[in-house]
Design a protein around this motif. Structure first.
Motif, mmCIF file in Angstrom:
data_model
loop_
_atom_site.group_PDB
_atom_site.id
_atom_site.type_symbol
_atom_site.label_atom_id
_atom_site.label_comp_id
_atom_site.label_asym_id
_atom_site.label_seq_id
_atom_site.Cartn_x
_atom_site.Cartn_y
_atom_site.Cartn_z
ATOM 1 N N THR A 171 11.372 -27.026 -8.435
ATOM 2 C CA THR A 171 11.068 -26.309 -7.445
ATOM 3 C C THR A 171 11.030 -24.916 -8.088
ATOM 4 O O THR A 171 11.842 -24.423 -8.903
ATOM 5 N N TYR A 172 10.122 -23.975 -7.575
ATOM 6 C CA TYR A 172 9.944 -22.710 -8.187
ATOM 7 C C TYR A 172 9.838 -21.870 -6.835
ATOM 8 O O TYR A 172 9.129 -21.956 -5.868
ATOM 9 N N ARG A 173 10.032 -20.261 -7.079
ATOM 10 C CA ARG A 173 9.483 -19.370 -6.126
ATOM 11 C C ARG A 173 8.556 -18.262 -7.010
ATOM 12 O O ARG A 173 9.267 -17.925 -8.090
ATOM 13 N N TYR A 174 7.564 -18.090 -6.702
ATOM 14 C CA TYR A 174 6.602 -16.885 -7.312
ATOM 15 C C TYR A 174 6.864 -15.933 -6.170
ATOM 16 O O TYR A 174 6.736 -15.978 -5.019
ATOM 17 N N PHE A 175 7.327 -14.629 -6.872
ATOM 18 C CA PHE A 175 7.428 -13.557 -5.551
ATOM 19 C C PHE A 175 6.660 -12.170 -6.356
ATOM 20 O O PHE A 175 6.677 -12.332 -7.726
ATOM 21 N N VAL A 176 6.242 -11.226 -5.744
ATOM 22 C CA VAL A 176 5.689 -10.233 -6.161
ATOM 23 C C VAL A 176 6.595 -9.000 -5.574
ATOM 24 O O VAL A 176 6.401 -8.837 -4.202
ATOM 25 N N ILE A 177 7.229 -8.061 -6.250
ATOM 26 C CA ILE A 177 7.833 -6.837 -5.512
ATOM 27 C C ILE A 177 7.032 -5.499 -6.173
ATOM 28 O O ILE A 177 6.501 -5.397 -7.361
ATOM 29 N N LEU A 178 7.268 -4.441 -5.374
ATOM 30 C CA LEU A 178 6.539 -3.304 -5.708
ATOM 31 C C LEU A 178 7.357 -2.104 -5.660
ATOM 32 O O LEU A 178 8.431 -1.737 -4.726
ATOM 33 N N SER A 179 7.487 -1.163 -6.802
ATOM 34 C CA SER A 179 8.260 0.041 -6.909
ATOM 35 C C SER A 179 7.329 1.230 -7.330
ATOM 36 O O SER A 179 6.838 1.332 -8.500
ATOM 37 N N PRO A 180 7.479 2.253 -6.449
ATOM 38 C CA PRO A 180 6.927 3.427 -6.778
ATOM 39 C C PRO A 180 7.604 4.102 -7.821
ATOM 40 O O PRO A 180 8.698 4.153 -7.964
ATOM 41 N N VAL A 181 6.973 4.542 -8.929
ATOM 42 C CA VAL A 181 7.702 4.914 -10.264
ATOM 43 C C VAL A 181 7.195 6.303 -10.705
ATOM 44 O O VAL A 181 5.912 6.733 -10.486
ATOM 45 N N PRO A 183 2.204 6.407 -5.093
ATOM 46 C CA PRO A 183 2.421 7.952 -5.069
ATOM 47 C C PRO A 183 1.003 8.825 -5.716
ATOM 48 O O PRO A 183 0.198 8.095 -6.189
ATOM 49 N N LYS A 184 1.137 10.016 -5.329
ATOM 50 C CA LYS A 184 -0.155 10.701 -5.783
ATOM 51 C C LYS A 184 0.246 11.800 -7.013
ATOM 52 O O LYS A 184 -0.849 12.174 -7.377
ATOM 53 N N ALA A 185 1.417 12.110 -7.180
ATOM 54 C CA ALA A 185 1.592 13.061 -8.211
ATOM 55 C C ALA A 185 1.085 12.742 -9.840
ATOM 56 O O ALA A 185 1.130 11.419 -9.788
ATOM 57 N N PRO A 186 0.648 13.439 -10.661
ATOM 58 C CA PRO A 186 0.215 13.131 -11.592
ATOM 59 C C PRO A 186 1.077 12.241 -12.444
ATOM 60 O O PRO A 186 2.118 12.631 -12.436
ATOM 61 N N GLY A 187 0.452 11.330 -13.080
ATOM 62 C CA GLY A 187 1.335 10.368 -13.755
ATOM 63 C C GLY A 187 2.181 9.271 -13.067
ATOM 64 O O GLY A 187 3.033 8.479 -14.002
ATOM 65 N N THR A 188 2.525 9.321 -11.931
ATOM 66 C CA THR A 188 2.833 8.501 -10.994
ATOM 67 C C THR A 188 2.181 7.104 -10.659
ATOM 68 O O THR A 188 1.017 7.273 -10.846
ATOM 69 N N SER A 189 2.832 6.074 -10.407
ATOM 70 C CA SER A 189 2.063 5.152 -10.133
ATOM 71 C C SER A 189 2.929 3.960 -9.144
ATOM 72 O O SER A 189 4.162 4.217 -8.929
ATOM 73 N N LEU A 190 2.249 2.749 -8.937
ATOM 74 C CA LEU A 190 3.209 1.813 -8.277
ATOM 75 C C LEU A 190 3.343 0.781 -9.199
ATOM 76 O O LEU A 190 2.363 -0.053 -9.659
ATOM 77 N N TYR A 191 4.584 0.390 -9.605
ATOM 78 C CA TYR A 191 4.947 -0.609 -10.512
ATOM 79 C C TYR A 191 4.829 -1.996 -9.784
ATOM 80 O O TYR A 191 5.430 -2.188 -8.818
ATOM 81 N N VAL A 192 4.314 -3.021 -10.496
ATOM 82 C CA VAL A 192 4.103 -4.481 -9.814
ATOM 83 C C VAL A 192 4.823 -5.401 -10.538
ATOM 84 O O VAL A 192 4.595 -5.442 -12.031
ATOM 85 N N ARG A 193 5.640 -6.056 -10.131
ATOM 86 C CA ARG A 193 6.658 -7.029 -10.720
ATOM 87 C C ARG A 193 6.267 -8.443 -10.200
ATOM 88 O O ARG A 193 6.997 -8.721 -9.252
ATOM 89 N N PRO A 194 5.435 -9.295 -10.885
ATOM 90 C CA PRO A 194 5.057 -10.676 -10.414
ATOM 91 C C PRO A 194 6.369 -11.216 -11.123
ATOM 92 O O PRO A 194 6.489 -11.048 -12.511
#
Ligand SMILES: Cc1ncc(COP(=O)(O)O)c(C=O)c1O
Ligand SMILES: Cc1ncc(COP(=O)(O)O)c(C=O)c1O
Lengths: 353, 353
Positions: free
Chosen positions: A153-163, A126-137
Motif C-alpha cells: 500500500t502507498y500514499r501519494y500526497f502533494v503539499i504546497l509551500s510559499p517560498v 506570493p507576488k513579490a519578485p522571485g517568490t513562488s509556491l513550491y510544490v512537493r508531490p
C-alpha cells in the motif's frame, strides 16, 4: 478519478511575501490519494493540511521506500498562475517509482489534480519578485510491516509551500567543495531516482562542507572518484573554451529538468554544447590554462547558481573572478523570465493553471 | 533519565505461537524519546502502542534521515527472558547515527529503557521453539521542513513484535542470486550504517530475485562488481578447503553481530577463519575444483541460513549437494542454544532481562 474536496473551516494567516524562507510554511489544503493492490490508486481528495496518522511500523520509516518531486507555481504580472515543465516532473516521478518498485500513477491525473489543488490555494502564491509556491508531490510506502520487501500500500500526497526569492540578497556566486571521501550514488544504485536514499547519503558530506564555509558538495562518481556527477541538489555545468558542458546522464545522477532547459536554450542560441564525461582533473587543468570561464549549477530552487569558488583537495580555485559569468547570467534571466511569463516561451514549457 | 510509564487500558489479544509470521503483529506498549537541540534526548516514556501524528513535511519522509536496529528477546525453558548481544546493537545504532548526522544516545540508557519495556511486555514473548520477540529500535528525523540538511529534532522509538520460528518448515537451504546489474552500496556511502537508504536501494533487485525463484540477492562491491559484499539482510560465509571465510568489513557492508558471533565461535573451536576480499570468480572456481564446501548467511532473523544453490550470470551451482552443511548446522545449533539459554555462554553474550 473524481476528486473529493473538503475545505478547511479556518484559513491560516498568510505570511508576508518579504519574510518567506524555504519549505517551512505550508498552505491550508493538501492532496491525498491511496493505493491498494485491489483498488489501484483511489480515493483522491483535497482536504485540510493535516498530520498523517502513521503506525510506527510504517515501511517508509524503516526501509525508505518513497519518491518525490519538486516544482514551482509562479504568479505572472497579470496575476495568472503558471507551472514550468510540470509534465516532466510527473514523468520523472513515475521513473523514480519504477526504480523503487512503487506503482505508477496516470500522468494526466497527476497534472489535473495538481491544478485543482492550485486553484483552491491560489491566494497562497506570493507576488513579490522571485517568490513562488513550491510544490512537493510525494509517494510513501504505508504497509505497517517490518519485513524487507516492496510495500503493498502507498500514499501519494502533494503539499504546497510559499517560498521566498532564492537570491533575496542578490544574484551572487556560491562556493562549492569537491569531496574526495564521500560518494552519493553509484551506477546500479538509485542515484537517478528522486528518492530519500540519495539525500540521506549526502548529509554527512553536506555538514562537512557547511562547517568549512562551502554552500554545497560537488560529487564525483562512485566507481573511479574522478568523473564529475552533480552538486547537492543541482546539476552542474562548466564553460570551457566557449563550450557549455555538463556530465552526461549515466544512471547515477538526477536528470534535472533545469539541466535539460539549460541544454535546450544554449542549443537554441547556437552555442556549443556537450553532455559527456568530465573529470575533475580536466576542470582543474582548464582553470590552470585559463580556459575555464564559468561554473554554475542548475535546479528548481535556484534556477541557476553561479559558482565563484571551488575547493578540491588542497586547491582552491576562483572562477569568473568570483563574479557571475555572462552565460550563467543570461540563462538565469531567460529561464526566470519564461517562468514568470515575462518572456516568450519558445519551447512550450509553460503550463497555465 | 526517568522513564514515565502509561499503561494501556485494554490489552490486545495475544496471537497463537504457531501462527506468528514476521513483523506484522505489535505489542501493547512502545518506548518514545524525543530530541531537541536545547533539551537533548528527553521525555522518555513507555506508553500504549499508537500511531504517530506526523506532519506531511516531516524530514524522514523526504530525505530518509533515520537509523534502526534489529534484535531479539528470547524466552528460556525456565521462563526467564534474555537478550543476545544487545549492547552491540546499541553501539551499532550510535555508529549508524554518526553516519547520518543524528545525535547519539547514551548506551546505558538504551539498554535500561529496553529492559523496562520488556519487563512490561514480557507476556508477549512467545514460548514455542524458535519463536522470539523481535525488537526494533528506530530513530527518525522529525523537523517539518523541506530543505536538505540534517534535522534539528528526532524521535527515538522501540516497537516489539512476536515472531515465529524462521525455520518453521525445517532448517532448509535457500537459493541466492548474484546480481551483476544492481549495486546496494559503495565505499564512501552509507552501506555500513543500518539506515533506510540501503534497503530502498535493494528493493528492485530483490523483486527480480523473487520473481526468478531466488530467496535473496548476493551483492557485489560497487566499484569493480567482483568482490562479494553481503546478502539481502545477512552477511555471507564460504567454507573453502576447510577455511571459513567472509568478506572483510570495508565500509560498505553491515558489520553484522551474527557475523561477528560466527567468527568468534569458529576461532574458539580452533577452525581456520579469515576475513578478507573474496571475488565471485574465486567462489565459482572453488566450486569447479570441488573445494567449495559450504555457503551460508548470518543474521538476526535466521541466525544461519544455509545456501543450497547460487546463480551467477548463466551459471547455477549446487552447494553442499543442496543440503545443510555440517559447519552451518553446528553454528546454527550452537548460537541458537546460547540464545535460548540451552547451552553455556562462553563469550558472555547473554544479557538477562
Ligand atoms: C540531486 C539533485 N540533482 C539535481 C537537481 C536539479 O533538478 P531539477 O532541475 O529538476 O530541479 C535536484 C533537485 O531539484 C536534485 O535534488
Ligand atoms: C544488510 C544487512 N546485512 C547483514 C545483516 C546481519 O546483521 P546482524 O547479524 O547484526 O543481524 C542485516 C540484518 O540484520 C542486514 O540488514
Amino acid at each position: 478519478m473524481e476528486i473529493t474536496i473538503t475545505k478547511t473551516k479556518v484559513l491560516k494567516p498568510k505570511p508576508d511575501d518579504s519574510k518567506l524562507g524555504f519549505g517551512s510554511i505550508f498552505t491550508d489544503h493538501m492532496l491525498n490519494v491511496d493505493y491498494e493492490p485491489e483498488k489501484g490508486w483511489h480515493n483522491p481528495r483535497i482536504e485540510p493540511y493535516a498530520p498523517f496518522e502513521m503506525d510506527p511500523a510504517t515501511m517508509v520509516l524503516h526501509y525508505g521506500q518513497a519518491v518525490f518531486e519538486g516544482l514551482k507555481a509562479y504568479r505572472t504580472a497579470s496575476g495568472s498562475v503558471q507551472l514550468f515543465r510540470a509534465k516532466d516532473n510527473f514523468t520523472r516521478l513515475n521513473q523514480s517509482s519504477r526504480s523503487l518498485c512503487i506503482p505508477e500513477i496516470d500522468e494526466a491525473f497527476l497534472m489535473d489534480s495538481l491544478k485543482q489543488l492550485l486553484e483552491i490555494e491560489k491566494d497562497w502564491i506570493p507576488k513579490a519578485p522571485g517568490t513562488s509556491l513550491y510544490v512537493r508531490p510525494t509517494i510513501i510506502a504505508t504497509d505497517p510491516y517490518l519485513g524487507v520487501r516492496a510495500s503493498n500500500t502507498y500514499r501519494y500526497f502533494v503539499i504546497l509551500s510559499p517560498v521566498g526569492a532564492y537570491y533575496a540578497a542578490g544574484f551572487n556566486p556560491v562556493k562549492i567543495w569537491v569531496t574526495k571521501s564521500h560518494v552519493r550514488a553509484v551506477r546500479g544504485g538509485v542515484g537517478e531516482a528522486k528518492t530519500p536514499a540519495n539525500y540521506a547519503a549526502s548529509l554527512y558530506a553536506g555538514e562537512q562542507a557547511t562547517k568549512s564555509g562551502y554552500a554545497q558538495v560537488l560529487w564525483l562518481d562512485g566507481v573511479e572518484q574522478k568523473y564529475i556527477e552533480e552538486v547537492g541538489s543541482m546539476n552542474i555545468f562548466f564553460v570551457i573554451d566557449d563550450e557549455i558542458t555538463t556530465p552526461m546522464l549515466n544512471g547515477s545522477i538526477l536528470p534535472g529538468i533545469t539541466r535539460n532547459s539549460v541544454l535546450a536554450l544554449a542549443k537554441h542560441w547556437g552555442m556549443k554544447v556537450s553532455e559527456r564525461k568530465i573529470t575533475i582533473d580536466e576542470v582543474m587543468q582548464a582553470h590552470e590554462s585559463g580556459k575555464l570561464q564559468e561554473i554554475f549549477g542548475s535546479g528548481t530552487a535556484a534556477v541557476i547558481s553561479p559558482v565563484g569558488e571551488m575547493k578540491y583537495g588542497d586547491k582552491v580555485i576562483t572562477v569568473s573572478d568570483g563574479k557571475v559569468g555572462p552565460i550563467a547570467n543570461k540563462l538565469f534571466k531567460t529561464i526566470q523570465d519564461i517562468q514568470y511569463g515575462k518572456a516568450e516561451d519558445p519551447m512550450s514549457w509553460i503550463e497555465t493553471v
